[in-house]
Design an enzyme around this catalytic site. Structure first.
Site, mmCIF file in Angstrom:
data_model
loop_
_atom_site.group_PDB
_atom_site.id
_atom_site.type_symbol
_atom_site.label_atom_id
_atom_site.label_comp_id
_atom_site.label_asym_id
_atom_site.label_seq_id
_atom_site.Cartn_x
_atom_site.Cartn_y
_atom_site.Cartn_z
ATOM 1 N N HIS A 1 5.447 -17.804 8.613
ATOM 2 C CA HIS A 1 6.829 -17.651 8.156
ATOM 3 C C HIS A 1 7.146 -16.189 7.843
ATOM 4 C CE1 HIS A 1 8.012 -21.936 7.393
ATOM 5 N NE2 HIS A 1 6.698 -22.098 7.362
ATOM 6 N N CYS B 1 7.597 -22.310 12.498
ATOM 7 C CA CYS B 1 6.965 -23.522 11.989
ATOM 8 C C CYS B 1 7.596 -24.762 12.634
ATOM 9 C CB CYS B 1 7.040 -23.536 10.462
ATOM 10 S SG CYS B 1 5.916 -24.706 9.670
ATOM 11 N N GLU C 1 10.077 -14.975 7.336
ATOM 12 C CA GLU C 1 11.176 -14.935 6.364
ATOM 13 C C GLU C 1 10.675 -15.070 4.930
ATOM 14 O OE1 GLU C 1 10.478 -19.286 6.685
ATOM 15 O OE2 GLU C 1 10.337 -17.562 8.041
#
Length: 220
Positions: free
Chosen positions: A193, A85, A195
């Site tokens: 994302h 991002c 994560e």
């Protein structure tokens, strides 16, 4: 393996990234924006957020942070670097990746899960994925609309440097691009994302493969 996570003023996904790195089986290392070295990191992640408040444009100021000197040298020597991002935006500003991230089509912040397809499994960050594998990953951005001139887009496609592609484009990105890699394939930028999809307890573990990839992918 030690995986560094860079923390800029305004980063807000660094703790998520550090936690996900640990879940992936690597040793997380926090790197401060003013650090003069990478503390022996074997791979580095630039996390999401709003570095330096996104003043001027996303990533424009972070690109000049002290830690970026050793990071750029590390990347040019073939070290694995992942920008997620805002981290992707920083890598574009640093010219470690081509193109730019513009404001989303529709001029609205996009925050939801999206389906993406793995186009390349020959990078350190996708080595544990299969070509054509489909993943559901969260996105949360206002400037995620990938742009490059026609010649650059053609070169990315011809050289197989589109890493992830949206199945349902959420932001207007050219060629449905969700992630690209450098010529050496060691530097990867993603708008989704991984994560935030690394723990089934929180809804999904589908992003964990990307983070685990670097354990094997460092040998790619």
């Amino acid at each position: 393996m030690r995986v560094g996570v860079v923390v800029f003023p305004g980063s807000n996904c660094d703790r998520d990234a550090l936690h996900a790195v640990e879940r992936a089986g690597a040793e997380p290392v926090e790197l401060w924006h003013a650090d003069a070295d990478l503390k022996g990191s074997d791979a580095v992640i630039l996390p999401g957020g709003f570095s330096y408040g996104d003043y001027l444009r996303p990533g424009a100021i972070a690109r000049f942070a002290r830690v970026m000197g050793p990071l750029e040298a590390f990347a040019r020597e073939g070290g694995p670097v992942l920008g997620v991002c805002n981290g992707f935006q920083v890598l574009c500003e640093a010219h470690l990746l081509p193109g730019a991230l513009l404001q989303n089509r529709g001029l609205r912040f996009v925050c939801r899960r999206v389906r993406v397809r793995v186009e390349r499994a020959d990078t350190p960050w996708t080595a544990a994925c299969a070509p054509g594998e489909e993943l559901t990953l969260p996105v949360a951005h206002n400037e995620g609309n990938y742009f490059a001139d026609p010649a650059t887009l053609a070169r990315l496609e011809e050289e197989g440097r589109v890493v992830l592609r949206y199945l349902e484009n959420p932001n207007g990105s050219a060629n449905d691009i969700a992630g690209v890699c450098s010529e050496g394939r060691n530097v990867v930028g993603l708008m989704p994302h991984p994560e935030r999809a690394s723990d089934p307890l929180l809804g999904s573990g589908e992003g964990l493969g990307i983070l685990r990839s670097v354990l094997a992918g460092a040998k790619v």
